[in-house]
Write a protein that holds these residues in place. Sequence first.
Motif, PDB file in Angstrom:
ATOM      1  N   THR A 351     -45.357 -17.149  26.479  1.00 39.21           N
ATOM      2  CA  THR A 351     -44.208 -16.883  25.612  1.00 39.21           C
ATOM      3  C   THR A 351     -43.893 -18.163  24.835  1.00 39.21           C
ATOM      4  O   THR A 351     -43.900 -19.258  25.399  1.00 39.21           O
ATOM      5  CB  THR A 351     -42.993 -16.496  26.475  1.00 39.21           C
ATOM      6  N   CYS A 352     -43.621 -18.042  23.549  1.00 38.03           N
ATOM      7  CA  CYS A 352     -43.312 -19.219  22.732  1.00 38.03           C
ATOM      8  C   CYS A 352     -41.952 -19.789  23.126  1.00 38.03           C
ATOM      9  O   CYS A 352     -40.968 -19.044  23.185  1.00 38.03           O
ATOM     10  CB  CYS A 352     -43.312 -18.830  21.256  1.00 38.03           C
ATOM     11  N   PRO A 353     -41.858 -21.060  23.445  1.00 38.54           N
ATOM     12  CA  PRO A 353     -40.591 -21.654  23.884  1.00 38.54           C
ATOM     13  C   PRO A 353     -39.534 -21.697  22.761  1.00 38.54           C
ATOM     14  O   PRO A 353     -38.343 -21.772  23.043  1.00 38.54           O
ATOM     15  CB  PRO A 353     -40.986 -23.078  24.301  1.00 38.54           C
ATOM     16  N   ASP A 354     -39.950 -21.603  21.528  1.00 39.80           N
ATOM     17  CA  ASP A 354     -38.979 -21.695  20.422  1.00 39.80           C
ATOM     18  C   ASP A 354     -38.450 -20.335  19.998  1.00 39.80           C
ATOM     19  O   ASP A 354     -37.244 -20.111  19.930  1.00 39.80           O
ATOM     20  CB  ASP A 354     -39.623 -22.390  19.205  1.00 39.80           C
ATOM     21  N   CYS A 355     -39.359 -19.387  19.723  1.00 34.63           N
ATOM     22  CA  CYS A 355     -38.881 -18.088  19.207  1.00 34.63           C
ATOM     23  C   CYS A 355     -38.887 -16.992  20.253  1.00 34.63           C
ATOM     24  O   CYS A 355     -38.315 -15.922  20.032  1.00 34.63           O
ATOM     25  CB  CYS A 355     -39.710 -17.672  17.988  1.00 34.63           C
ATOM     26  N   GLY A 356     -39.544 -17.211  21.373  1.00 32.78           N
ATOM     27  CA  GLY A 356     -39.544 -16.210  22.444  1.00 32.78           C
ATOM     28  C   GLY A 356     -40.560 -15.100  22.243  1.00 32.78           C
ATOM     29  O   GLY A 356     -40.643 -14.184  23.055  1.00 32.78           O
ATOM     30  N   ARG A 369     -51.653 -19.184  20.611  1.00 32.76           N
ATOM     31  CA  ARG A 369     -50.852 -19.808  19.569  1.00 32.76           C
ATOM     32  C   ARG A 369     -49.758 -18.845  19.105  1.00 32.76           C
ATOM     33  O   ARG A 369     -49.969 -17.649  19.031  1.00 32.76           O
ATOM     34  CB  ARG A 369     -51.771 -20.162  18.382  1.00 32.76           C
ATOM     35  N   CYS A 370     -48.548 -19.433  18.799  1.00 34.64           N
ATOM     36  CA  CYS A 370     -47.501 -18.611  18.185  1.00 34.64           C
ATOM     37  C   CYS A 370     -47.734 -18.640  16.683  1.00 34.64           C
ATOM     38  O   CYS A 370     -47.781 -19.707  16.077  1.00 34.64           O
ATOM     39  CB  CYS A 370     -46.103 -19.157  18.501  1.00 34.64           C
ATOM     40  N   LYS A 371     -47.872 -17.418  16.123  1.00 35.01           N
ATOM     41  CA  LYS A 371     -48.186 -17.324  14.687  1.00 35.01           C
ATOM     42  C   LYS A 371     -47.064 -17.879  13.821  1.00 35.01           C
ATOM     43  O   LYS A 371     -47.276 -18.411  12.735  1.00 35.01           O
ATOM     44  CB  LYS A 371     -48.447 -15.868  14.309  1.00 35.01           C
ATOM     45  N   LYS A 372     -45.816 -17.779  14.352  1.00 41.02           N
ATOM     46  CA  LYS A 372     -44.657 -18.174  13.566  1.00 41.02           C
ATOM     47  C   LYS A 372     -44.415 -19.683  13.653  1.00 41.02           C
ATOM     48  O   LYS A 372     -44.243 -20.368  12.647  1.00 41.02           O
ATOM     49  CB  LYS A 372     -43.439 -17.420  14.132  1.00 41.02           C
ATOM     50  N   CYS A 373     -44.441 -20.239  14.905  1.00 44.76           N
ATOM     51  CA  CYS A 373     -44.034 -21.627  15.121  1.00 44.76           C
ATOM     52  C   CYS A 373     -45.212 -22.576  15.322  1.00 44.76           C
ATOM     53  O   CYS A 373     -45.018 -23.784  15.458  1.00 44.76           O
ATOM     54  CB  CYS A 373     -43.125 -21.751  16.336  1.00 44.76           C
ATOM     55  N   SER A 374     -46.413 -22.014  15.436  1.00 44.87           N
ATOM     56  CA  SER A 374     -47.617 -22.811  15.679  1.00 44.87           C
ATOM     57  C   SER A 374     -47.650 -23.521  17.030  1.00 44.87           C
ATOM     58  O   SER A 374     -48.461 -24.414  17.235  1.00 44.87           O
ATOM     59  CB  SER A 374     -47.833 -23.859  14.558  1.00 44.87           C
TER      60      SER A 374
END
Length: 421
Positions: A351-356, A369-374
Amino acid sequence: MTIIGIDDTDSRTHGMCTTYVGHLISEELQSMGKDVSDVFLIRLNPAAKHKTRGNASVAIHTSASPSTALEVAESIVFPNAADQDPETNPGIVVCPEHPSEEVSDFTLEVIHTLCDIEDAKTLIEDNGYEYAFRGNGRGLIGSLAAVGAGEAIEDWSYEFISYREEEVRGSKRQFSHDALFDAADEFYPEAWDTVDRVQGDAVCVPHTPGPILFGIRGDYTDAVEGLTYEVEGTTEPVESRQMFKTNQGTDVHLQDGEIGSMENDKAYKLNGTVSEEPYTVEGGHVFFSLKDGDSDLDVVAFEPTKHFRNKVRDLRSGDKLTVCGEITENTLKLEKFAVREQNTTKKVNPTCPDCGNSMSSAGANAGYRCKKCSNHRDEKDKVEVERSLEQGWYEVPPCARRHIAKPLIRGGFDDMTHPFK
Ligand code: ZN
């Protein structure tokens, strides 16, 4: 003391059963003024190919002389065995004293493996026992096994069988379902496998033709008699009754083994880790696989094991188990299992720590990889999984129990138990 062993007196076409033949011999001996101390009902290897119904043999311990014992047994076994039926090959063995150690060893062999007629005959002759048979003599195997059982077996239970009057045999059995269920509750757990409360089955009442009205099983003679007399008057008239000391409900058929070194037609207790998760095939049978080192084992819970299959379906890869059952065609037919250790985690995309949001794969061996926050992670996350099974033993319900398999309610298991009433 003289021991009479009898076996293979059942006939599918004539509806006779070995327990009833044993009962008749016991009655006849007593009418002649002889003592009968015990009548044993011995369940043999359930995997035996030529098994009679339920694969049972009977031993009668009596004060009669060996020659009287043989004469009485022959006069009852052969006319009743309906040996016009080519599948019936009755045998009688008469032992004049305590059986030799070789004979009690043979009893365990017959419970654990498949034995042949010649081995039984040789042992009978070496020990100087009297014997008689019809047909191919296959019944001598179980007869000799029954003779040795009193010495060979340590754990015993009881079955108190009520027999039908002759003229109604073959017709529908008359009994009060409600009275039987009430009495079963009253005497549980000293008497067990009387009914199946989930399926609503009167397990103690057979469906096959034959002289048995019902048979009550339990740990104590008091309990099985008490339950039987409790339902008296709510059933059709009973012709006669017989108490049997038996190896039913004892698990004496199971041998310790290891996955990879089992043989077909034997029953084992084995440890392993679930390697393939349960799946249900057409017909409702549930399969899964266990692994131990480099060896695999297919395990099946058949459709007639009913709600037990829900417990099996709750297994997950990585669960450590002990399983019990007979091996046929390299597949273990599950009778019970113990959950030793559960796999309580699963791996999920991080899970992305920034956007969830859930990260997606960044390519082969490139992590996530998170597509939004990289944001990037090398590996999947481990999360806890809620499990519905508990540690310990689970079993097939009474309606699906093999005669020889031990109900969890009897106790003496090496872990917590979850009995089906
Ligand atoms: Zn993000």
